[in-house]
Design an enzyme around this catalytic site. Structure first.
Site, short mmCIF file in Angstrom:
data_model
loop_
_atom_site.label_atom_id
_atom_site.label_comp_id
_atom_site.label_asym_id
_atom_site.label_seq_id
_atom_site.Cartn_x
_atom_site.Cartn_y
_atom_site.Cartn_z
N GLU A 33 46.03 44.03 41.23
CA GLU A 33 45.48 44.71 40.05
C GLU A 33 46.35 45.88 39.60
OE1 GLU A 33 43.36 43.56 38.21
OE2 GLU A 33 42.34 42.07 39.44
N TYR A 116 38.65 49.99 34.93
CA TYR A 116 38.98 48.56 34.97
C TYR A 116 39.23 48.09 36.41
CZ TYR A 116 41.61 44.43 35.47
OH TYR A 116 41.99 43.22 35.94
N ASP A 134 39.57 44.86 29.93
CA ASP A 134 41.01 45.05 29.77
C ASP A 134 41.39 44.59 28.37
OD1 ASP A 134 40.80 42.32 29.90
OD2 ASP A 134 42.65 42.08 31.03
#
Length: 346
Positions: A33, A116, A134
């Site tokens: 991520e 996020y 996102d």
DNA sequence: AAAGCGGGGCG
DNA sequence: CGCCCAGCTTT
């Protein structure tokens, strides 16, 4: 059929096989991520492979030097991600006994983890019902529901987060979150999506009103500024040069570069020679100065354009703190410097 | 709320 | 050439 069901059905057929989809280990999900923030999968994938190979556990990452981490990150950009990644790894090891936080709220405390990323890790690893928002989610939801609130505004932040949180599959948040992002990346693309094969075509607002290309709405960024960079590539008889670490807050923090003279306008060779007189390295030295690239190299960042000249400074005698040419490859450098090192015949 | 932070790829 | 990318932090 519900939005969620249509979406996850599409996902089960169309999803790509990616290494971080084979695990729910929070360390690997976290790595992926962070690497994928503002980064397309194609660009981030080889970096992910390198990181899991070099640092198989959070302990390996925590025990590394920052320069090693930056070196592995070299070329990926947004280097604060690498510094924060390393900082957070040390935090997990030293403060949490190497055990990853397992809630959205606790994940948010990790440096470099915002709304996020905390949502992504919490949902994928622990099935917490917290929706990711996102760039893909903004696009999919703004088009399907016809929302023209600017996505880069605080109002947009709240509005899209709330909507995504309503839509998320409460029974399988992990799949929903990944599905909506994959749908945005593969089907509901920024430019010319193929709406004829979209499962949402009959109910999509933007398709019905012919406003696909107008959504999502984004407030335009300020214009980019120009800067003039003059790098000094010193050469000594015993095959060393000078490399220094960038300090302070600006771009490329903690990366290495050749000594830099920055100016607001292009410098001629005469003007540069005046600047050189003030340098400690030059004092009492005789040298020969030549320009490596006649045409400026324009390096484009998000909001700066760097007009760059590399100046070769051939010194007559050796210096105390030189960096051996052979060791250049060990230092993390901006891609602008890396390209020069590769091209220049040292 | 706005600015700062990379580099690559695409139409 | 402008726009976008599995955004976050600082001001």
């Amino acid at each position: 059929m519900s939005f969620s069901k249509t979406l996850t059905d599409w996902y089960s057929v169309n999803k790509r096989q990616l290494p971080w989809r084979q695990t729910t280990n929070p360390y690997y999900i976290w790595l992926s991520e962070i690497i994928l923030q503002q980064t397309q999968i194609k660009q981030g994938l080889p970096y992910y492979e390198n990181f899991v190979t070099t640092f198989p556990t959070v302990f390996d990452l925590a025990n590394a030097n920052e320069a090693e981490v930056l070196k592995l990150w070299q070329g990926l950009g947004y280097y604060s991600r690498a510094r924060n990644l390393h900082f957070a790894a040390k935090y997990v090891v030293n403060e949490l006994d190497g055990v990853f936080p397992d809630t959205y709220k606790e994940l948010l405390k990790l440096k470099g983890v915002g709304d996020y990323t905390a949502s992504a890790i919490a949902s994928i690893c622990y099935n917490e019902v917290t929706a990711v928002v996102d760039g893909n989610v903004y696009r999919v939801l703004s088009r399907y529901f016809g929302i023209d609130t600017p996505i880069n505004s605080s109002k947009g932040d709240k509005e899209f987060k709330a909507l995504a949180q309503e839509l998320i599959d409460k029974k399988d948040p992990a799949t929903f979150n990944q599905a909506v992002m994959e749908f945005g990346a593969v089907q509901c693309k920024p430019k010319s999506p193929d709406c004829t094969v979209c499962p949402f075509v009959s109910s999509c607002y933007a398709f019905g009103k012919h406003v696909i290309s107008e959504l999502p709405v984004k407030i335009k960024a300020a214009k980019v500024s120009k800067k003039y960079f003059n790098f000094l590539v010193f050469l000594t008889p015993n095959h060393t040069t000078v490399l220094e670490q960038r300090q302070g807050k600006g771009i490329w923090q903690n990366l290495y570069q050749f000594p830099l003279i920055e100016s607001n306008k292009p410098l001629t060779q005469k003007q540069l020679e005046l600047e050189l007189k003030d340098l400690d390295i030059i004092k009492e030295q005789t040298y020969e100065l030549s320009l490596y690239n006649k045409d400026e190299i324009v390096h484009k960042l998000s909001h700066q354009h760097l007009y760059t000249k590399f100046w070769i400074v051939d010194l007559d005698s050796n210096i105390k703190e030189g960096t051996p040419i052979a060791a250049l490859e060990d230092f993390p450098v901006p891609i602008l410097i890396g390209n020069f090192i590769e091209a220049f015949n040292f």
